[in-house]
Design an enzyme around this catalytic site. Structure first.
Site, PDB file in Angstrom:
ATOM      1  N   LYS A  82       6.977  -3.633   3.563  1.00 45.16           N
ATOM      2  CA  LYS A  82       6.379  -2.307   3.363  1.00 45.16           C
ATOM      3  C   LYS A  82       7.482  -1.243   3.367  1.00 45.16           C
ATOM      4  CE  LYS A  82       2.672   0.498   5.479  1.00 45.16           C
ATOM      5  NZ  LYS A  82       1.700   0.516   6.602  1.00 45.16           N
ATOM      6  N   SER A 157      -2.798   1.151   5.472  1.00 43.82           N
ATOM      7  CA  SER A 157      -1.850   1.729   4.566  1.00 43.82           C
ATOM      8  C   SER A 157      -0.919   0.711   3.897  1.00 43.82           C
ATOM      9  CB  SER A 157      -0.983   2.738   5.325  1.00 43.82           C
ATOM     10  OG  SER A 157      -0.311   2.116   6.402  1.00 43.82           O
ATOM     11  N   SER A 181      -3.760  -0.857   9.636  1.00 40.62           N
ATOM     12  CA  SER A 181      -3.091  -0.848   8.327  1.00 40.62           C
ATOM     13  C   SER A 181      -2.551  -2.184   7.844  1.00 40.62           C
ATOM     14  CB  SER A 181      -1.963   0.187   8.327  1.00 40.62           C
ATOM     15  OG  SER A 181      -2.507   1.478   8.315  1.00 40.62           O
TER      16      SER A 181
END
Lengths: 474, 67
Positions: A82, A157, A181
């Protein structure tokens, strides 16, 4: 085996083939990069694809194998990171224009450990701006699309990671979970998402985060793979005071233990409130399947969850302080969701923050008490399947809920409590909605007992209706 | 506890160094309203006995305190 079939294997399936030199890390990485580039226009799951660095790593992995050096099950495995986790010398944007040119000097500890275990970093994955939201509809780098329904969000996210694992681009992706997330993309993309116990994995190198409850965790295509990745990244980091020197189990061994004699707790409040009927039906079927596997069940009550909304106070206050260095000078570079949500945090009073800490305490104590009477809790991961990308609101159980931006939070109502308790939680796929969108089942365990969660989730995975089903991406 | 637009803008300006338009203020309000709703929800919750475990253990005696 053709490349597209190799990319659909799990880590535990392909690792022995790499070790036996039946599959070359160079060929596998080339195939994964080609798939990443082919899918990028459709999924928009990467911010940076690291072709050159990935191929260098793959060549090194292959060279080591030729010399008889095998690092373990992640050796030569393409993974994603990420874009809020630092990668030395590689742009790490946090999904915001504010930090569009930010290049860290060194790798985050989890990246270092992943590389040490032999993993190949394919690229930096798209996310919600500043990792603050549940849609991964990024105002600067574009929306990530869900492989199971391209008009739908992948969750956030860590949406780029969820989409990549589901689509067969990466074998695993490391996301971050401050309110769900990792688990939300896990549920919406039909993959396994783990948020381990707070303190189990170093956060060093996780950028612009909160002091209260962030975790770096893996998304994978199987529970066994989740255990393999956690094994590689878990452990005390003397340079991260949030980590705790608790011994890490040998998860491969723990997975071999049976699940007979275990008891699951089914919360009678909060977690099953305000649900989409399709989600509730799938989760109830999963509970019945667990009972058929020999797990006893008991209803449990968590009355303090009535006050769970107060946990947002600390996140709001943290956000104001976190963004303070950037917001005054870079206001125009902020997307509206992050900007207006952050500004509201300026109104949180210190005394209310302190009250929220006390609420956090009673919720944590209550979970701990309940988990003395049962071995784990089972809940829906999300109250609904993935909303459409263009949805501002959705109706759940007769109530209209905001999907994104200021005032939203319904999507994460079942995941965010475990960020406050710090207890481990894992999501596994448990079926599909009528539209063919995945539904997630969440298991919550006692601190440091990730091994138990793995063996329970692994047993369920074997009977899940999601097993072996892939999204049709053409 | 309503907060006037004037107060909202003043406090935001103190923090960010900029003022928001009336339209932008409306975008901040849903998060703020959630906060105020949750505060109201906490009003009748007695948190006076909720302390860290360290304090509770200290009250049990010197042996526990040492742990």
């Amino acid at each position: 085996m053709p490349d597209n079939e190799l990319l659909k294997l799990t880590i535990s399936e392909i690792a022995p083939m790499i070790q036996a030199r039946e599959v070359s890390p160079v060929d596998l990485t080339e195939a994964a990069l080609a798939e990443a580039e082919r899918r990028q226009p459709t999924l928009n799951s990467f911010i940076t694809i690291m072709r050159e660095q990935a191929m260098e790593q793959a060549e090194q992995a292959e060279d080591e194998l030729s010399r008889g050096q095998y690092r373990g099950p992640l050796h030569g495995i393409p993974i994603g990171i990420k874009d809020n986790i630092a990668t030395g010398g590689i742009k790490t944007t946090l999904g915001t224009r504010v930090l569009k040119d930010h290049v860290p000097d060194e790798d985050a500890e989890v990246v270092r450990r992943s590389k040490e275990a032999g993993a190949i970093i394919l690229g930096k994955e798209n996310l919600e701006e500043f990792a603050a939201g549940a849609t991964s509809n990024n105002p600067h780098y574009g929306a990530v699309h869900n492989p199971w329904g391209l008009d739908h969000v992948p969750g956030g996210s860590s949406g780029g990671g969820g989409a990549n694992v589901a689509a067969g681009v990466t074998f695993a992706s490391l996301g971050t979970d401050l309110g769900g997330s990792v688990r939300l993309p896990g549920a919406f993309c039909g993959v396994v998402g783990l948020k381990q116990t707070f303190g189990r994995v170093s956060q060093r190198g996780l950028l612009v985060t909160s002091f209260n409850g962030d975790h770096i965790g893996p998304m994978t295509r199987s529970v066994r793979d989740s255990a393999l990745v956690l094994q590689a990244i878990a452990g005390y980091d003397p340079l991260d005071p949030s980590t705790v020197p608790v011994p890490v189990d040998d998860y491969a061994l723990v997975l071999e233990r049976g699940i007979q004699g275990l008891t699951m707790g089914i919360p009678s409040n909060h977690y099953f409130d305000l649900l989409d009927p399709e989600v509730e039906a799938s989760v109830r079927r999963a509970i019945a399947a667990l009972e058929e596997l020999g797990i006893a069940s008991r209803e449990v009550s968590l009355p303090s969850m009535e006050y769970v909304g107060a946990l947002r106070f600390s996140a709001m206050a943290d956000s104001v302080v976190t963004h303070e260095p950037y917001i005054a000078s870079n206001r125009e570079d902020y997307g509206p969701d992050t900007l207006y949500r952050t500004l509201a945090g300026q109104f949180v009073l210190g005394r209310d923050y302190s009250k929220a800490m006390k609420v956090q305490r009673i919720i944590k104590e209550e979970h701990a008490r309940v988990l003395q009477g049962v071995d784990f809790l089972v809940t829906p991961t999300t109250p609904m399947p993935a909303p459409r990308i263009d949805a501002e609101t959705i109706e759940v159980d007769g109530k209209r809920q905001k999907v994104r931006g200021p005032g939203s939070g319904h999507i994460s109502r079942n995941t965010s409590p475990e960020n406050a308790t710090g207890f481990p939680a894992i999501t596994v796929p448990c079926g599909f909605s009528e539209l063919g969108l995945p539904i997630g089942l969440q298991f919550i365990g006692r601190p440091w007992e990730e091994g138990n969660l793995f063996r329970i989730a692994n047993a369920y995975e074997g009977v899940s209706p999601s097993r072996g089903v892939w999204p049709d991406l053409g | 506890m309503p907060i006037s637009d004037e107060t909202l803008n003043r406090i935001i300006a103190e923090y960010g160094g900029f003022e928001l338009s009336a339209e932008e203020l409306e975008l901040v309000k849903p998060e703020l309203e959630n906060y105020l709703t949750e505060l109201q929800n906490l009003r009748d919750l007695d948190l006076s006995d909720v302390m860290s475990s360290r304090l509770l253990r200290a009250a049990e005696g010197a042996e526990a305190d040492a742990g």
